[in-house]
Design a protein around this motif. Structure first.
Motif, PDB file in Angstrom:
ATOM      1  N   ASP A   1      64.580 -39.472  32.736  1.00 46.69           N
ATOM      2  CA  ASP A   1      65.855 -39.972  32.237  1.00 46.69           C
ATOM      3  C   ASP A   1      66.443 -38.943  31.272  1.00 46.69           C
ATOM      4  OD1 ASP A   1      64.510 -40.226  29.799  1.00 46.69           O
ATOM      5  OD2 ASP A   1      64.293 -42.396  29.947  1.00 46.69           O
ATOM      6  N   LYS A   2      67.537 -39.281  30.620  1.00 50.66           N
ATOM      7  CA  LYS A   2      68.226 -38.316  29.763  1.00 50.66           C
ATOM      8  C   LYS A   2      67.456 -37.991  28.489  1.00 50.66           C
ATOM      9  CE  LYS A   2      71.124 -41.809  27.468  1.00 50.66           C
ATOM     10  NZ  LYS A   2      72.529 -42.228  27.192  1.00 50.66           N
ATOM     11  N   HIS A   3      66.399 -38.757  28.220  1.00 50.76           N
ATOM     12  CA  HIS A   3      65.586 -38.506  27.032  1.00 50.76           C
ATOM     13  C   HIS A   3      64.282 -37.770  27.360  1.00 50.76           C
ATOM     14  CE1 HIS A   3      68.324 -41.041  24.798  1.00 50.76           C
ATOM     15  NE2 HIS A   3      68.102 -42.046  25.619  1.00 50.76           N
ATOM     16  N   GLY A   4      64.115 -37.396  28.628  1.00 48.22           N
ATOM     17  CA  GLY A   4      62.905 -36.685  29.016  1.00 48.22           C
ATOM     18  C   GLY A   4      61.728 -37.602  29.296  1.00 48.22           C
ATOM     19  N   ASN A   5      62.012 -38.874  29.574  1.00 50.35           N
ATOM     20  CA  ASN A   5      60.954 -39.834  29.886  1.00 50.35           C
ATOM     21  C   ASN A   5      60.935 -40.145  31.377  1.00 50.35           C
ATOM     22  OD1 ASN A   5      60.360 -40.299  27.053  1.00 50.35           O
ATOM     23  ND2 ASN A   5      62.241 -41.511  26.989  1.00 50.35           N
ATOM     24  N   VAL A   6      59.768 -40.509  31.870  1.00 48.83           N
ATOM     25  CA  VAL A   6      59.635 -41.019  33.237  1.00 48.83           C
ATOM     26  C   VAL A   6      58.949 -42.372  33.148  1.00 48.83           C
ATOM     27  CG1 VAL A   6      58.518 -40.739  35.483  1.00 48.83           C
ATOM     28  CG2 VAL A   6      59.536 -38.759  34.346  1.00 48.83           C
ATOM     29  N   HIS A   7      59.612 -43.401  33.649  1.00 49.28           N
ATOM     30  CA  HIS A   7      59.066 -44.754  33.640  1.00 49.28           C
ATOM     31  C   HIS A   7      58.800 -45.176  35.081  1.00 49.28           C
ATOM     32  CE1 HIS A   7      60.393 -44.920  29.472  1.00 49.28           C
ATOM     33  NE2 HIS A   7      61.612 -44.593  29.868  1.00 49.28           N
TER      34      HIS A   7
ATOM     35  N   ILE B   1      60.416 -31.473  28.025  1.00 48.52           N
ATOM     36  CA  ILE B   1      61.481 -30.839  28.802  1.00 48.52           C
ATOM     37  C   ILE B   1      62.808 -31.027  28.078  1.00 48.52           C
ATOM     38  CG2 ILE B   1      60.329 -31.228  31.019  1.00 48.52           C
ATOM     39  CD1 ILE B   1      62.248 -33.574  31.500  1.00 48.52           C
ATOM     40  N   ASP B   2      63.787 -30.220  28.465  1.00 50.32           N
ATOM     41  CA  ASP B   2      65.160 -30.392  27.999  1.00 50.32           C
ATOM     42  C   ASP B   2      65.963 -30.890  29.196  1.00 50.32           C
ATOM     43  OD1 ASP B   2      67.742 -30.304  27.108  1.00 50.32           O
ATOM     44  OD2 ASP B   2      67.657 -28.255  26.327  1.00 50.32           O
ATOM     45  N   PRO B   3      66.218 -32.193  29.274  1.00 52.68           N
ATOM     46  CA  PRO B   3      66.890 -32.763  30.449  1.00 52.68           C
ATOM     47  C   PRO B   3      68.286 -32.207  30.698  1.00 52.68           C
ATOM     48  CG  PRO B   3      65.908 -34.475  29.075  1.00 52.68           C
ATOM     49  CD  PRO B   3      65.891 -33.215  28.275  1.00 52.68           C
TER      50      PRO B   3
ATOM     51  N   ASP C   1      66.972 -26.414  35.326  1.00 55.52           N
ATOM     52  CA  ASP C   1      65.656 -25.949  35.766  1.00 55.52           C
ATOM     53  C   ASP C   1      64.506 -26.652  35.045  1.00 55.52           C
ATOM     54  OD1 ASP C   1      65.968 -24.812  33.276  1.00 55.52           O
ATOM     55  OD2 ASP C   1      65.406 -22.780  33.886  1.00 55.52           O
ATOM     56  N   GLN C   2      64.836 -27.736  34.327  1.00 56.76           N
ATOM     57  CA  GLN C   2      63.788 -28.513  33.670  1.00 56.76           C
ATOM     58  C   GLN C   2      63.810 -29.984  34.100  1.00 56.76           C
ATOM     59  OE1 GLN C   2      62.959 -27.872  29.490  1.00 56.76           O
ATOM     60  NE2 GLN C   2      64.001 -25.890  29.488  1.00 56.76           N
ATOM     61  N   ILE C   3      64.536 -30.256  35.174  1.00 52.11           N
ATOM     62  CA  ILE C   3      64.607 -31.623  35.684  1.00 52.11           C
ATOM     63  C   ILE C   3      63.336 -31.949  36.477  1.00 52.11           C
ATOM     64  CG2 ILE C   3      65.840 -33.191  37.224  1.00 52.11           C
ATOM     65  CD1 ILE C   3      67.318 -32.539  34.643  1.00 52.11           C
ATOM     66  N   VAL C   4      62.796 -33.119  36.235  1.00 54.98           N
ATOM     67  CA  VAL C   4      61.620 -33.593  36.977  1.00 54.98           C
ATOM     68  C   VAL C   4      62.079 -34.648  37.973  1.00 54.98           C
ATOM     69  CG1 VAL C   4      59.440 -34.850  36.821  1.00 54.98           C
ATOM     70  CG2 VAL C   4      60.009 -33.119  35.102  1.00 54.98           C
TER      71      VAL C   4
ATOM     72  N   SER D   1      59.885 -25.206  36.768  1.00 57.19           N
ATOM     73  CA  SER D   1      59.734 -23.771  36.512  1.00 57.19           C
ATOM     74  C   SER D   1      60.354 -23.363  35.184  1.00 57.19           C
ATOM     75  CB  SER D   1      60.382 -22.972  37.648  1.00 57.19           C
ATOM     76  OG  SER D   1      61.771 -23.280  37.750  1.00 57.19           O
ATOM     77  N   GLY D   2      61.342 -24.142  34.721  1.00 60.12           N
ATOM     78  CA  GLY D   2      62.020 -23.799  33.479  1.00 60.12           C
ATOM     79  C   GLY D   2      61.245 -24.141  32.223  1.00 60.12           C
TER      80      GLY D   2
END
Length: 232
Positions: free
Chosen positions: A167-173, A51-53, A57-60, A203-204
Motif C-alpha cells: 500500500d502507500k505506506h509500504g505495508n502488505v496485508h 521501501i519507498d512506495p 522501482d521499489q513497488i512490491v 531491484s530499487g
C-alpha cells in the motif's frame, strides 16, 4: 483517540508479551490461545517493508500460491473473446462473457471477486477500468490475470493463487489460511509467504538493511503477534 477494545480482546492481548519477537512455532501456537471469536477465523499476515512506495522501482507486487491454500474460494469473472464461455463455466468460472459482460459491469453488476481476461478483451475494457480498478480486480498481466488460456488461469486461482502488493505506506496485508488448518499447515503457509516476500525484493531497494522491517500475524479481530523475521 486510542481504540477501545472489548474484554475478550484484552484478555487475549494479555497473553502476548509486549515488545517480544516470537519464533514462528511460538506465534502459531498463540493463534489458538488468542482467538476471540466462535467461528473459524481467517489468519492474517502483515508486513512492513523497507521501501519507498513513491518510487516505481521499489513497488512490491507479485502472486503466490500457498502450500495449503487460504481456505477461501473466490468467484471468478472471465472476459473472453474466444467464444469459450461454456468451457470456462465448466472449469469453475462464475460468469463469463465478452462485450455483454463489459456492458453488465458498466451497469453496476459485478458478481465476481476477481477478473481475468484475454489480451483481446483488455483493449475493450477501458470503459470499466474505472469501476474494476478501484476495487482492485481489474485484470493485469503482472498479476497473472491476463492471458489466452483463461481455463488454466482460472484453475490456478481456484487452487488458491492470489496477488499481493504494497500500500502507500509500504505495508502488505494478506491472509495465510484459517485457524482450523492447524499449527503445522499454518506455519508452512507463513514460512512460504515470508520466503516469497524476500524473493520479491524490488531491484530499487539497495543496501544491506532488512527488506522486511516488521512482521505480524493475528486472528481476524484478534491481537497481533510479532514474529522474529531473522528466525525465518
Amino acid at each position: 483517540m486510542a481504540k477501545v477494545h472489548g474484554k475478550k480482546f484484552n484478555q487475549a492481548a494479555s497473553l502476548i508479551e509486549k515488545g517480544r519477537l516470537y519464533t514462528l512455532s511460538e506465534a502459531v501456537d498463540l493463534l489458538e490461545r488468542t482467538n476471540t471469536v466462535k467461528f473459524d477465523p481467517t489468519i492474517e499476515i502483515h508486513f512492513n517493508l523497507n521501501i519507498d512506495p513513491r518510487q516505481a522501482d521499489q513497488i512490491v507486487r507479485s502472486t503466490i500460491s500457498l502450500p495449503h491454500g487460504t481456505g477461501k474460494t473466490k468467484k471468478i469473472g472471465a472476459f473472453t473473446d474466444l467464444g469459450n464461455e461454456a468451457e470456462l463455466k465448466a472449469a469453475g468460472v462464475t460468469v463469463a462473457g465478452a462485450e455483454d459482460l463489459i456492458d453488465s459491469v458498466a451497469q453496476g453488476h459485478i458478481d465476481f471477486d476477481i477478473a481475468i481476461a484475454t489480451p483481446g478483451m483488455m483493449r475493450k475494457m477501458g470503459k470499466i477500468a474505472k469501476i474494476l480498478g478501484p476495487k482492485g480486480i481489474m485484470p493485469n498481466p503482472k498479476a497473472g490475470t491476463v492471458g489466452e488460456d483463461l481455463i488454466a488461469i482460472a484453475s490456478e486461482i481456484a487452487k488458491g493463487r492470489f496477488e499481493f502488493k504494497n500500500d502507500k505506506h509500504g505495508n502488505v496485508h494478506s491472509i495465510v489460511g484459517k485457524l482450523s488448518f492447524g499449527n503445522e499447515k499454518l506455519a508452512e503457509n507463513i514460512a512460504f509467504f515470508v520466503k516469497t516476500m524476500k524473493e520479491s525484493r524490488p531491484s530499487g531497494v539497495k543496501g544491506s538493511s532488512n527488506f522486511i522491517t516488521t512482521l505480524f500475524i493475528c486472528n481476524a479481530m484478534g491481537p497481533s503477534i510479532q514474529l522474529d523475521v531473522n528466525s525465518l
